[in-house]
Every structure is written in C-alpha cells, then in structure tokens.
Design an enzyme around this catalytic site. Structure first.
Site, short mmCIF file in Angstrom:
data_model
loop_
_atom_site.label_atom_id
_atom_site.label_comp_id
_atom_site.label_asym_id
_atom_site.label_seq_id
_atom_site.Cartn_x
_atom_site.Cartn_y
_atom_site.Cartn_z
CG ASP A 64 -2.08 0.96 1.09
OD1 ASP A 64 -1.84 2.17 1.30
OD2 ASP A 64 -3.20 0.54 0.79
CB VAL B 226 -3.74 1.46 -2.28
CG1 VAL B 226 -3.56 0.72 -3.60
CG2 VAL B 226 -3.35 2.92 -2.46
CG ASP B 227 -3.52 -3.23 0.65
OD1 ASP B 227 -3.16 -3.67 -0.45
OD2 ASP B 227 -2.77 -3.15 1.62
CG MET B 228 -8.82 -1.12 3.07
SD MET B 228 -8.84 -2.87 3.52
CE MET B 228 -10.52 -3.01 4.11
N GLY C 200 -9.63 -4.15 -3.12
CA GLY C 200 -10.52 -5.23 -2.72
C GLY C 200 -11.97 -4.95 -3.11
#
Length: 395
Positions: free
Chosen positions: A154, A182-184, A187
């Site tokens: 991230d 960014v990760d979330m 997803g």
C-alpha cells in the site's frame, strides 16, 4: 395479490450470495477484504491457507492486539470465513484443492504474477477444472510491464502513484494516507468485478476472469485531480496553508479553533466572512478565492482561533454552510449520528469477544452482521471435504 408486509418482515432474509462458494487463496488485506465482502453478502468463503503458519496476517499484530489464536487484525479482515489448510506444492494436497475448485463458484488470489501458474492453479487450469468459475486476482502492478514483479504494498503504491504528493502542506514532505486505502479500494473493485461476472454467468452460463492491480486502484482514486492534470490543468501544487485539495479554492481545509478543529468544505468566502463576522473575508473578490487561497486561509485561521468549535458550529450550521467538527474515535463513537449507523458489531471466538466494524452494506434495509470470528487454521478441512464431496471428486 396483496403483499402482507408483516409476513414479509417475519421471513428470515436470504442473503444475495447464499449458495455461492468462494475459495480465498489471498493474504494480508486486498484479497481478504474482497472475500470478506462476499462472505458478508452470504457466500460460503473457504480460506485456503498454508499448513505451516497459514495467512501471514495471522501474526501481523497492531498495537500488540491478539484475539484467540491470531492477531485482532486477522479477525477483522477474515471474520465469517472457514479455513482449509493445504500445501499447494504437494501434488496430493493440490489435488484436494482442485476438487474444491470443481465445487466452487469463485477463486480469489493475490499472488504475484506467475505464481498461481507455477502452483498449477493458473486461470487456464482452473477454467479447465470448472468452466463456470469466476477467477479473481489482485496484483501490485498488473501482469505486464517493467513493474510486474515489484512488491505490491500500500505505502509503496501511494508513493509511486502520486497520491502522497497531494496531501500535506506545500512545505511538508509527501504525506501518505494513514490507512491502507489502496488495498481496501482494490478489494472493493475486485468484488465489483466478481459480482458482475456472477451476473453474466447467471445469464450466459459462462465464467470469466477479473483482475485488479493496486496501481490501477490508486490511479482510479485520483480520477478527479488526475483528469484535470491530463487536460491542461498543470501539475497540481499543494497549498501552503491548510491544504486539503490541490485544486479547490479557499476555504476548503481544516482549521484550529480555541478548543479543537473544524473542517470547512466548499462555500463562498464572502458568505463565510459575513457569518463569522470578518469584514475582510466578506469583501474578498470571488475571482481571487483560488489564486489567493493561502492568504484567505490564513485569515480564516486567525479568526476561527478566537472562538470555540461549538460557537462557530452553531453559526455555520444555522447558515447552512458545510462544516463539521474534527473528531477522534473516542468522540465519534459517542455521537448520536454514529450510534444511529449501527456500524459496530461483536464477534465471538469461544468464550472471547471482540468489537469490530460491520459491513457498510445494507440489504433490504438490514445491516449485514456476522458474529463469527476468523477460523482457526485448518479447522474446516474435514467438514469442508465432507460437505463438498472432495473424496468423491478425487475417487
């Protein structure tokens, strides 16, 4: 025929993904957060983990917090799932996972490009085993290009994508978001792609593949300022005072008060000046609100510092201007507006309980909640094998 609303309300709701089986081969945040949303929506999510230690996230503790046999973070992102332990490098155990693939509707992974192929579980092989499968992958930078094999993380993506150059004031270094945004986001985007392919499969019977990269997600998060830049808006320059958006004029930003902070969003500077009793702001020409935003913000800051947050909120709210207090979590959770959201739930593992967030989605007016914590490593192997008929599939 008339519908009896009372009878409808008494029927146990069926979640949209009830009956869908998801194999979650991912770790950390992006892939697991996608699978979590599918679980919240009713899917049976089987987390396929390494026999030796499982998902690395099991040991990734924040502030030393553990819950049951794993980190609190792991339970937050993997609640309401089942665990299936397997060594994907062992041919016999990979054959068991292949049997699960034949029974599944979705496979989620976030291995680097090429790893699933080396494990014998690339899209071609998975689609051969189950032509109706929806195959979903998260990578750092996509399957091609010179950054293909770089570590996708991230903070690194925030740095590379330009995100970190948008936050903070002009004289400060690049400032990343303090959350794994960014990760979330990746997803969530992957979940959208999965749901769209499940809809298509329901119409055509055909499965498919969906891929999202962290870099794609970071670029998409910036679509507003990036579009301005791409169409002649120039390289964005952070404001020197109370920067909150590289292109918006004053007063957009966060300001000190005598006892706290207030956020001011889009509003006419002259109206703001009238409301708070500042003649200089009330007379500031509209054509200078962007060009002279630092000077305007400095004037706003000096004025707001003379009164309390409660005082200014009362004036600004009464005038219909866009304002909010800056709250920390201890203050937020006591607010009536937050309590009305019903955003917190309690999950349970044995005799232990832990409070965490609920899904932000409501279906038919009902908040999606699931009290089951993340599973112990491999606890579902025998049950899942029996439920999905793995032994028969291998026979």
């Amino acid at each position: 025929m008339e519908l009896n609303e009372g009878a409808i309300a008494s029927v146990e709701p069926v979640l949209p993904l009830d009956g869908i089986v998801v194999l979650d081969l991912s770790q950390f945040l992006a892939g697991p957060s996608c699978a979590l949303r599918l679980a919240d929506l009713g899917a049976k999510v089987i987390k396929v983990e390494r026999r030796a230690g499982g998902d690395t996230g099991r040991s990734l503790e924040l502030a030393g917090q553990r819950f049951g046999d794993a980190s609190a973070l792991f339970h937050t992102i993997n609640r309401n799932k089942e665990s299936y332990a397997a060594d994907l490098k062992d041919p016999a155990e990979r054959a068991q996972v292949e049997a699960l693939v034949r029974r599944a509707d979705v496979v989620v992974h976030n291995f680097r490009p090429g790893v699933m192929e080396r494990l014998g579980l690339g899209y071609a092989r998975i689609a051969e085993l189950n032509p109706r499968i929806v195959y979903a992958g998260v990578s750092g930078y996509g399957d091609t290009g010179p950054w293909r094999d770089r570590p996708g993380q991230d903070l690194l993506i925030q740095a590379l994508s330009g995100m970190a150059t948008l936050s903070g004031d002009r004289d400060q270094p690049p400032t990343p978001a303090a959350l794994a945004v960014v990760d979330m986001t990746a997803g969530a985007q992957l979940a959208i792609g999965i749901l769209s392919l499940l809809v298509r499969r329901g119409i055509t019977g055909r499965g498919g593949r969906v891929d999202v990269s962290l870099l794609d997600a970071a670029v998409d998060l910036q679509f507003e300022p990036l579009t301005v830049f791409l169409n002649g808006g120039g390289t964005p320059e952070r404001g020197a005072v109370r920067n909150a958006n590289v292109y918006l004029p004053a007063p957009y930003g966060i300001y000190d008060t005598a006892d706290g902070h207030l956020a001011l969003a889009m509003m006419p500077v002259n109206v703001l000046g009238d409301v708070i009793g500042n003649a200089r702001l009330a007379a500031w020409p509209a054509d200078q609100w962007l060009r002279e935003r630092d000077a305007i913000k400095a004037e706003i800051g000096r004025h707001l510092a003379t009164g309390t947050s409660e005082h200014w909120l009362a004036l600004l709210d009464a005038a219909g201007l866009w304002v909010a207090p800056v709250l920390d979590w201890s203050a937020l959770i006591e607010q009536p507006g937050f309590k009305a959201l019903d955003a917190i739930q309690t999950i349970r593992s044995g005799d232990e309980t832990m409070r965490t967030t609920s899904s932000p989605i409501r279906i038919d007016g009902n908040r999606l909640k699931a009290p089951r914590a993340a599973p112990r490593l491999g606890e579902g192997n025998e049950r899942i094998d029996a439920e999905l008929g793995v032994a028969e599939m291998q026979a």
